[in-house]
Design a protein around this motif. Structure first.
Motif, mmCIF file in Angstrom:
data_model
loop_
_atom_site.group_PDB
_atom_site.id
_atom_site.type_symbol
_atom_site.label_atom_id
_atom_site.label_comp_id
_atom_site.label_asym_id
_atom_site.label_seq_id
_atom_site.Cartn_x
_atom_site.Cartn_y
_atom_site.Cartn_z
ATOM 1 N N CYS A 140 0.827 -1.200 0.000
ATOM 2 C CA CYS A 140 0.000 0.000 0.000
ATOM 3 C C CYS A 140 0.864 1.253 0.000
ATOM 4 O O CYS A 140 1.996 1.260 0.492
ATOM 5 C CB CYS A 140 -0.972 0.022 1.179
ATOM 6 N N VAL A 141 0.311 2.299 -0.592
ATOM 7 C CA VAL A 141 0.911 3.634 -0.592
ATOM 8 C C VAL A 141 -0.173 4.569 -0.087
ATOM 9 O O VAL A 141 -1.307 4.545 -0.584
ATOM 10 C CB VAL A 141 1.358 4.045 -2.014
ATOM 11 N N TRP A 142 0.154 5.382 0.915
ATOM 12 C CA TRP A 142 -0.902 6.182 1.525
ATOM 13 C C TRP A 142 -0.377 7.503 2.071
ATOM 14 O O TRP A 142 0.822 7.687 2.264
ATOM 15 C CB TRP A 142 -1.560 5.397 2.660
ATOM 16 N N ALA A 143 -1.324 8.426 2.259
ATOM 17 C CA ALA A 143 -1.037 9.698 2.906
ATOM 18 C C ALA A 143 -1.985 9.846 4.086
ATOM 19 O O ALA A 143 -3.043 9.208 4.137
ATOM 20 C CB ALA A 143 -1.211 10.858 1.929
ATOM 21 N N ASP A 144 -1.640 10.682 5.028
ATOM 22 C CA ASP A 144 -2.413 10.848 6.256
ATOM 23 C C ASP A 144 -3.567 11.825 6.028
ATOM 24 O O ASP A 144 -3.454 13.026 6.292
ATOM 25 C CB ASP A 144 -1.492 11.347 7.372
ATOM 26 N N ASP A 145 -4.712 11.301 5.530
ATOM 27 C CA ASP A 145 -5.881 12.155 5.302
ATOM 28 C C ASP A 145 -6.397 12.766 6.596
ATOM 29 O O ASP A 145 -6.857 13.914 6.608
ATOM 30 C CB ASP A 145 -7.010 11.340 4.660
ATOM 31 N N ARG A 146 -6.329 11.999 7.674
ATOM 32 C CA ARG A 146 -6.807 12.518 8.954
ATOM 33 C C ARG A 146 -5.963 13.717 9.386
ATOM 34 O O ARG A 146 -6.495 14.767 9.751
ATOM 35 C CB ARG A 146 -6.753 11.421 10.022
ATOM 36 N N GLY A 147 -4.649 13.562 9.328
ATOM 37 C CA GLY A 147 -3.771 14.662 9.716
ATOM 38 C C GLY A 147 -3.992 15.890 8.848
ATOM 39 O O GLY A 147 -3.939 17.030 9.329
ATOM 40 N N ALA A 148 -4.259 15.660 7.545
ATOM 41 C CA ALA A 148 -4.502 16.783 6.638
ATOM 42 C C ALA A 148 -5.775 17.527 7.029
ATOM 43 O O ALA A 148 -5.800 18.769 7.065
ATOM 44 C CB ALA A 148 -4.597 16.268 5.206
ATOM 45 N N MET A 149 -6.842 16.785 7.324
ATOM 46 C CA MET A 149 -8.093 17.443 7.728
ATOM 47 C C MET A 149 -7.933 18.172 9.057
ATOM 48 O O MET A 149 -8.457 19.277 9.242
ATOM 49 C CB MET A 149 -9.219 16.410 7.819
ATOM 50 N N LEU A 150 -7.188 17.588 9.978
ATOM 51 C CA LEU A 150 -6.953 18.256 11.264
ATOM 52 C C LEU A 150 -6.236 19.587 11.062
ATOM 53 O O LEU A 150 -6.522 20.572 11.747
ATOM 54 C CB LEU A 150 -6.138 17.345 12.194
ATOM 55 N N SER A 151 -5.322 19.635 10.101
ATOM 56 C CA SER A 151 -4.593 20.880 9.857
ATOM 57 C C SER A 151 -5.523 21.964 9.318
ATOM 58 O O SER A 151 -5.372 23.149 9.655
ATOM 59 C CB SER A 151 -3.426 20.639 8.884
ATOM 60 N N ILE A 152 -6.504 21.581 8.507
ATOM 61 C CA ILE A 152 -7.480 22.558 8.005
ATOM 62 C C ILE A 152 -8.338 23.076 9.160
ATOM 63 O O ILE A 152 -8.569 24.284 9.295
ATOM 64 C CB ILE A 152 -8.386 21.937 6.935
ATOM 65 N N ALA A 153 -8.832 22.151 9.996
ATOM 66 C CA ALA A 153 -9.683 22.550 11.118
ATOM 67 C C ALA A 153 -8.937 23.479 12.073
ATOM 68 O O ALA A 153 -9.497 24.491 12.535
ATOM 69 C CB ALA A 153 -10.174 21.310 11.864
ATOM 70 N N PRO A 178 7.023 -10.560 -4.570
ATOM 71 C CA PRO A 178 5.652 -10.581 -4.042
ATOM 72 C C PRO A 178 5.567 -11.008 -2.585
ATOM 73 O O PRO A 178 4.562 -10.724 -1.919
ATOM 74 C CB PRO A 178 4.943 -11.590 -4.955
ATOM 75 N N ALA A 179 6.557 -11.677 -2.091
ATOM 76 C CA ALA A 179 6.506 -12.184 -0.716
ATOM 77 C C ALA A 179 6.785 -11.103 0.320
ATOM 78 O O ALA A 179 6.665 -11.347 1.518
ATOM 79 C CB ALA A 179 7.502 -13.327 -0.545
ATOM 80 N N ALA A 180 7.159 -9.906 -0.113
ATOM 81 C CA ALA A 180 7.507 -8.834 0.822
ATOM 82 C C ALA A 180 6.658 -7.600 0.538
ATOM 83 O O ALA A 180 7.124 -6.645 -0.087
ATOM 84 C CB ALA A 180 8.993 -8.499 0.724
ATOM 85 N N PRO A 181 5.374 -7.586 0.977
ATOM 86 C CA PRO A 181 4.518 -6.427 0.725
ATOM 87 C C PRO A 181 5.066 -5.175 1.399
ATOM 88 O O PRO A 181 5.643 -5.239 2.486
ATOM 89 C CB PRO A 181 3.163 -6.838 1.321
ATOM 90 N N LEU A 182 4.871 -4.048 0.753
ATOM 91 C CA LEU A 182 5.415 -2.774 1.220
ATOM 92 C C LEU A 182 4.307 -1.893 1.795
ATOM 93 O O LEU A 182 3.161 -1.948 1.358
ATOM 94 C CB LEU A 182 6.101 -2.046 0.064
ATOM 95 N N ASN A 183 4.667 -1.080 2.777
ATOM 96 C CA ASN A 183 3.749 -0.110 3.374
ATOM 97 C C ASN A 183 4.438 1.248 3.304
ATOM 98 O O ASN A 183 5.318 1.544 4.114
ATOM 99 C CB ASN A 183 3.428 -0.506 4.823
ATOM 100 N N VAL A 184 4.058 2.066 2.314
ATOM 101 C CA VAL A 184 4.779 3.302 2.020
ATOM 102 C C VAL A 184 3.916 4.508 2.389
ATOM 103 O O VAL A 184 2.853 4.722 1.797
ATOM 104 C CB VAL A 184 5.165 3.383 0.531
ATOM 105 N N LYS A 185 4.375 5.292 3.357
ATOM 106 C CA LYS A 185 3.672 6.531 3.724
ATOM 107 C C LYS A 185 4.295 7.686 2.954
ATOM 108 O O LYS A 185 5.499 7.902 2.994
ATOM 109 C CB LYS A 185 3.766 6.789 5.224
#
Length: 338
Positions: free
Chosen positions: A162-175, A315-322
């Protein structure tokens, strides 16, 4: 005439089908002279390997699959997808891998394409977007055993990368920013409620209301289209105690909302501040220019592509990329409450 087969090539060259198979797959068992003759005839006949046969043989398709279950018209006006697709193609091209893109009507059709492409060996891996709450696609892709990358929330997602960004942190910054400007009634014109990132943003704003002592927050779900964004804005600005700030889940909806505010003679930012969750040239060419969460979506697409290529290789080593959290770029559409 139908597509040429190995048998057709064998008849033309005057050899067995086995010899043709050896030559086409680069295996020993035929002389170099015979191999050259077979390859020349295959080229003359415009022979290409059948996808199902290629899958059974374990050969690479040199392609990645992206299936999107959204209205094609919505995607066509969304700058986020244009930049994402450009980045994906740039990243995949670096590995000489093509991008197979298909837009379908719903999740069931999307899953059917995954099953078909996997069984036929059409692609070496999949890219999954618009991660849903209790997403059935994750289990399907996990069971198919084809490398895949989820663009969405943090894992784990079975054996998928998975590749992801912190949507929660982004919304908190707007609030936090809007509260610092004195806004206490904040509306959120959200995307599709089935999407996990929509739910994370809704919860983050609701949590901010308690943390910051806001008078009222409300989230209105839409399909991300300019039409529904405009309709939601019209409803919000028609309320007796309308919001003093509106957050939009896309720049397209924010621009539509800005147009509605002008139509209703609600000055921006004097009476209502506007913030877009995505940034693009749209946010910079309207008047007033839009405060927005900015990120390099092209670079995000390249990161997803690179992650998929690495997952295909191992394939045996799934990645978690922030990836970096989108940052707030302040422009003319927001101001302090007078």
């Amino acid at each position: 005439m139908g597509r040429p087969t190995i048998a057709d090539i064998a008849r033309r060259v005057g050899v067995s089908k086995g010899a043709v198979s050896f030559a086409l797959n680069g295996r020993p068992g035929v002389s170099e002279e015979t191999r050259a003759r077979i390859l020349r005839v295959a080229e003359e006949m415009n022979w290409r390997p059948h996808s199902a046969a290629r899958a059974l043989g374990g050969a690479r398709a040199e392609a990645a699959g992206l299936v999107i279950a959204r209205p094609a018209r919505t995607i066509g006006v969304e700058p986020f997808f244009a930049h994402l697709l450009s980045g994906l193609q740039a990243g995949l091209s670096a590995g000489a891998v093509a991008l197979h893109l298909l837009v379908v009507e719903d999740t069931a059709a999307e899953i059917e394409i995954y099953r078909r492409w996997a069984s036929e060996g059409r692609v070496d891996g999949f890219i999954l977007v618009d991660l849903q709450v209790r997403d059935p696609r994750v289990e399907v892709l996990d069971g198919l055993g084809v490398p895949a990358v989820v663009l969405g929330g943090p894992g784990p997602h079975g054996s998928l990368s998975c590749v992801w960004a912190d949507d929660r942190g982004a919304m908190l910054s707007i609030a936090d920013y809007l509260a610092a400007l004195g806004h206490t009634r904040i509306a959120h014109v959200a995307g599709l409620p089935a999407f996990r990132h929509t739910q994370r943003r809704i919860r983050a704003l609701r949590d901010s209301a308690r943390r910051l002592g806001l008078e009222e927050v409300v989230s209105v779900p839409t399909d991300f289209s300019d039409a529904q964004g405009a309709a939601a804005t019209r409803t919000l600005l028609s309320r007796g105690r309308r919001p003093t700030a509106i957050i939009y889940d896309s720049d397209v909806m924010a621009v539509a909302g800005l147009g509605v505010a002008a139509e209703m003679r609600v000055p921006v930012p004097e009476e209502v501040s506007i913030v877009a969750f995505d940034d693009s040239v749209l946010a910079r060419i309207v008047h007033p220019t839009l405060t927005a969460l900015s990120r390099d979506t092209f670079a995000l697409g390249r990161q997803v592509a690179q992650t998929l290529l690495e997952t295909i290789a191992d394939p045996a080593a799934p990645l978690n990329v922030k990836t970096p959290t989108p940052r707030l770029t302040v422009r003319e559409s927001t101001s302090a409450r007078s």
